[in-house]
Write an enzyme that holds these catalytic residues in place. Structure first.
Site, PDB file in Angstrom:
ATOM      1  N   LYS A  28       0.835  -1.213   0.000  1.00 11.69           N
ATOM      2  CA  LYS A  28       0.000   0.000   0.000  1.00 11.69           C
ATOM      3  C   LYS A  28       0.866   1.259   0.000  1.00 11.69           C
ATOM      4  O   LYS A  28       0.666   2.174  -0.792  1.00 11.69           O
ATOM      5  CB  LYS A  28      -0.927   0.020   1.232  1.00 11.69           C
ATOM      6  N   ARG A 103      -9.219   1.291   9.225  1.00 12.92           N
ATOM      7  CA  ARG A 103      -8.688  -0.019   9.579  1.00 12.92           C
ATOM      8  C   ARG A 103      -9.781  -0.954  10.080  1.00 12.92           C
ATOM      9  O   ARG A 103      -9.532  -2.116  10.316  1.00 12.92           O
ATOM     10  CB  ARG A 103      -7.714   0.236  10.717  1.00 12.92           C
ATOM     11  N   ARG A 142      11.940  -5.607   4.201  1.00 16.39           N
ATOM     12  CA  ARG A 142      11.654  -4.167   4.094  1.00 16.39           C
ATOM     13  C   ARG A 142      12.645  -3.335   4.897  1.00 16.39           C
ATOM     14  O   ARG A 142      13.044  -3.679   5.993  1.00 16.39           O
ATOM     15  CB  ARG A 142      10.245  -3.874   4.618  1.00 16.39           C
ATOM     16  N   ARG A 175      11.752  -1.662  10.451  1.00 19.28           N
ATOM     17  CA  ARG A 175      10.721  -1.250  11.389  1.00 19.28           C
ATOM     18  C   ARG A 175      10.660  -2.215  12.570  1.00 19.28           C
ATOM     19  O   ARG A 175      10.778  -3.418  12.381  1.00 19.28           O
ATOM     20  CB  ARG A 175       9.353  -1.207  10.683  1.00 19.28           C
ATOM     21  N   ARG A 186       0.111  -8.543  13.820  1.00 17.17           N
ATOM     22  CA  ARG A 186      -0.480  -7.536  12.919  1.00 17.17           C
ATOM     23  C   ARG A 186      -1.385  -8.192  11.882  1.00 17.17           C
ATOM     24  O   ARG A 186      -2.453  -7.672  11.551  1.00 17.17           O
ATOM     25  CB  ARG A 186       0.631  -6.741  12.210  1.00 17.17           C
TER      26      ARG A 186
HETATM   27  P1  AP5 Z   1       4.887  -1.567   1.808  1.00 18.02           P
HETATM   28  O1  AP5 Z   1       4.481  -0.720   0.649  1.00 18.02           O
HETATM   29  O2  AP5 Z   1       5.660  -0.918   2.921  1.00 18.02           O
HETATM   30  O3  AP5 Z   1       3.602  -2.346   2.394  1.00 18.02           O
HETATM   31  P2  AP5 Z   1       2.342  -1.811   3.168  1.00 18.02           P
HETATM   32  O4  AP5 Z   1       1.142  -2.479   2.601  1.00 18.02           O
HETATM   33  O5  AP5 Z   1       2.319  -0.310   3.212  1.00 18.02           O
HETATM   34  O6  AP5 Z   1       2.610  -2.455   4.599  1.00 18.02           O
HETATM   35  P3  AP5 Z   1       2.656  -1.877   6.074  1.00 18.02           P
HETATM   36  O7  AP5 Z   1       3.356  -2.933   6.878  1.00 18.02           O
HETATM   37  O8  AP5 Z   1       3.199  -0.487   6.138  1.00 18.02           O
HETATM   38  O9  AP5 Z   1       1.156  -1.846   6.438  1.00 18.02           O
HETATM   39  P4  AP5 Z   1       0.564  -1.839   7.817  1.00 18.02           P
HETATM   40  O10 AP5 Z   1      -0.839  -1.507   7.482  1.00 18.02           O
HETATM   41  O11 AP5 Z   1       0.753  -3.046   8.626  1.00 18.02           O
HETATM   42  O12 AP5 Z   1       1.411  -0.735   8.625  1.00 18.02           O
HETATM   43  P5  AP5 Z   1       1.108   0.762   9.026  1.00 18.02           P
HETATM   44  O13 AP5 Z   1       2.367   1.521   8.926  1.00 18.02           O
HETATM   45  O14 AP5 Z   1      -0.111   1.273   8.337  1.00 18.02           O
HETATM   46  O15 AP5 Z   1       5.699  -2.800   1.217  1.00 18.02           O
HETATM   47  C1  AP5 Z   1       6.271  -3.782   2.033  1.00 18.02           C
HETATM   48  C2  AP5 Z   1       7.629  -4.241   1.442  1.00 18.02           C
HETATM   49  O16 AP5 Z   1       7.407  -4.873   0.187  1.00 18.02           O
HETATM   50  C3  AP5 Z   1       8.598  -3.094   1.144  1.00 18.02           C
HETATM   51  O17 AP5 Z   1       9.879  -3.564   1.418  1.00 18.02           O
HETATM   52  C4  AP5 Z   1       8.433  -2.818  -0.366  1.00 18.02           C
HETATM   53  O18 AP5 Z   1       9.637  -2.335  -0.945  1.00 18.02           O
HETATM   54  C5  AP5 Z   1       8.063  -4.186  -0.889  1.00 18.02           C
HETATM   55  N1  AP5 Z   1       7.062  -4.126  -1.964  1.00 18.02           N
HETATM   56  C6  AP5 Z   1       5.944  -3.356  -1.971  1.00 18.02           C
HETATM   57  N2  AP5 Z   1       5.195  -3.610  -3.066  1.00 18.02           N
HETATM   58  C7  AP5 Z   1       5.868  -4.580  -3.765  1.00 18.02           C
HETATM   59  C8  AP5 Z   1       5.584  -5.282  -4.967  1.00 18.02           C
HETATM   60  N3  AP5 Z   1       4.449  -5.052  -5.644  1.00 18.02           N
HETATM   61  N4  AP5 Z   1       6.454  -6.212  -5.386  1.00 18.02           N
HETATM   62  C9  AP5 Z   1       7.571  -6.488  -4.661  1.00 18.02           C
HETATM   63  N5  AP5 Z   1       7.907  -5.857  -3.516  1.00 18.02           N
HETATM   64  C10 AP5 Z   1       7.052  -4.911  -3.053  1.00 18.02           C
HETATM   65  O19 AP5 Z   1       0.696   0.604  10.570  1.00 18.02           O
HETATM   66  C11 AP5 Z   1       1.632   0.293  11.570  1.00 18.02           C
HETATM   67  C12 AP5 Z   1       0.965   0.330  12.941  1.00 18.02           C
HETATM   68  O20 AP5 Z   1       0.425   1.652  13.198  1.00 18.02           O
HETATM   69  C13 AP5 Z   1      -0.250  -0.600  13.129  1.00 18.02           C
HETATM   70  O21 AP5 Z   1       0.136  -1.894  13.471  1.00 18.02           O
HETATM   71  C14 AP5 Z   1      -1.018   0.132  14.240  1.00 18.02           C
HETATM   72  O22 AP5 Z   1      -0.445  -0.103  15.505  1.00 18.02           O
HETATM   73  C15 AP5 Z   1      -0.826   1.593  13.889  1.00 18.02           C
HETATM   74  N6  AP5 Z   1      -1.870   2.117  13.004  1.00 18.02           N
HETATM   75  C16 AP5 Z   1      -1.702   2.600  11.732  1.00 18.02           C
HETATM   76  N7  AP5 Z   1      -2.871   2.978  11.214  1.00 18.02           N
HETATM   77  C17 AP5 Z   1      -3.813   2.712  12.159  1.00 18.02           C
HETATM   78  C18 AP5 Z   1      -5.227   2.857  12.192  1.00 18.02           C
HETATM   79  N8  AP5 Z   1      -5.917   3.349  11.152  1.00 18.02           N
HETATM   80  N9  AP5 Z   1      -5.885   2.486  13.311  1.00 18.02           N
HETATM   81  C19 AP5 Z   1      -5.227   2.005  14.380  1.00 18.02           C
HETATM   82  N10 AP5 Z   1      -3.884   1.822  14.395  1.00 18.02           N
HETATM   83  C20 AP5 Z   1      -3.184   2.169  13.303  1.00 18.02           C
END
Ligand code: AP5
Length: 232
Positions: A28, A103, A142, A175, A186
């Site tokens: 994403k 979420r 990552r 991270r 997660r």
């Molecule tokens: P990446 O693009 O970083 O993946 P992502 O889907 O953004 O994954 P996240 O782990 O960031 O999502 P998340 O929802 O768990 O974390 P968030 O930060 O929102 O890609 C991943 C890897 O793959 C990278 O290395 C990239 O280079 C590679 N890649 C990407 N696309 C590719 C492709 N097509 N092909 C090959 N390689 C690829 O949340 C973290 C924490 O914050 C949560 O656990 C929670 O505690 C809190 N939080 C955040 N938002 C909320 C909310 N709305 N409500 C409550 N708590 C929240």
């Protein structure tokens, strides 16, 4: 992921409001980065905003740190307030890309209510359907830039210089919540809310499923083509 030729020029969007939804590691954030450059609308990642608050040890940062370290969701009221304030900023007036919010169904309802007050609505929710094996490989490799939030992968998208951000030359980090046990938590937290969230957007007829398993370049090209043909 290399920038497209178009991203240098940018294609100003006329009111494109997107939500990117999918499991951790689905890509994403990676797509949000390039879509944001392409359509000149801000990428709003609740994860990035919360991690910055933790780094800067703000009041919110102190409050959310333990939830994030455990891989749990932070309380809905905190993230909702962050998002509502962020989308009210002038740079989001022509559109925005929400990454990681909403979420759960409760957050989706709060978002709609807040946007209704501004007489705007979400145009499209992109659901990144992604297989478990792909997710695990992506998260373990990552690396992220703590300063500009650029996203890398040791194999799929390595920086030009080992462990150094191409954009701002900061040292890349893994991270804290990408540790195996926290990733499991997660994924379980995500799974619990997925059905309710997808159901909510299905009934609104704005849900579009895309393959998170595709390469980043292929997915970006296919999203651009579909926006050109059908709009967001
Ligand atoms: P990446 O693009 O970083 O993946 P992502 O889907 O953004 O994954 P996240 O782990 O960031 O999502 P998340 O929802 O768990 O974390 P968030 O930060 O929102 O890609 C991943 C890897 O793959 C990278 O290395 C990239 O280079 C590679 N890649 C990407 N696309 C590719 C492709 N097509 N092909 C090959 N390689 C690829 O949340 C973290 C924490 O914050 C949560 O656990 C929670 O505690 C809190 N939080 C955040 N938002 C909320 C909310 N709305 N409500 C409550 N708590 C929240």
């Amino acid at each position: 992921m290399p920038e497209s030729n178009n991203s240098k020029k940018g294609k100003k969007s006329n009111g494109m409001r997107l939500v990117l939804l999918g499991p951790p590691g689905a890509g994403k954030g990676t797509q949000a980065e390039v879509l944001s450059a392409e359509y000149e609308i801000p990428h709003i990642s609740t994860g990035d905003i919360l991690r910055e608050a933790v780094r800067e040890e703000t009041e919110i940062g102190k409050e959310v740190n333990s939830f994030m370290e455990r891989g749990e969701l932070v309380p809905d009221n905190i993230v909702t307030e962050i998002v509502v304030n962020r989308v009210a900023k002038p740079d989001a007036s022509r559109g925005f890309i929400l990454d990681g919010y909403p979420r759960n169904k409760g957050q989706a309802e709060s978002l709609d209510k807040a946007l209704e007050g501004k007489k705007i609505r979400i145009d499209r929710v992109l659901y990144f359907k992604t297989s478990q094996s792909v997710i695990i490989k992506r998260l373990s490799g990552r690396r992220v830039c703590p300063k500009c939030n650029s996203i890398y992968h040791l194999k799929n998208n390595p920086p030009k210089k080992d462990e150094i951000c191409d954009r701002c030359a900061s040292k890349l980090l893994q991270r804290k919540d990408d540790k195996e046990d926290t990733v499991k938590k997660r994924l379980a937290v995500y799974k619990e809310a997925e059905e309710g969230l997808l159901g909510y957007y299905k009934t609104k007829n704005i849900l579009k499923e895309v393959s998170g398993d595709l390469s980043a370049e292929k997915l970006f090209r296919s999203l651009k083509a579909s926006f050109k043909k059908e709009g967001p």
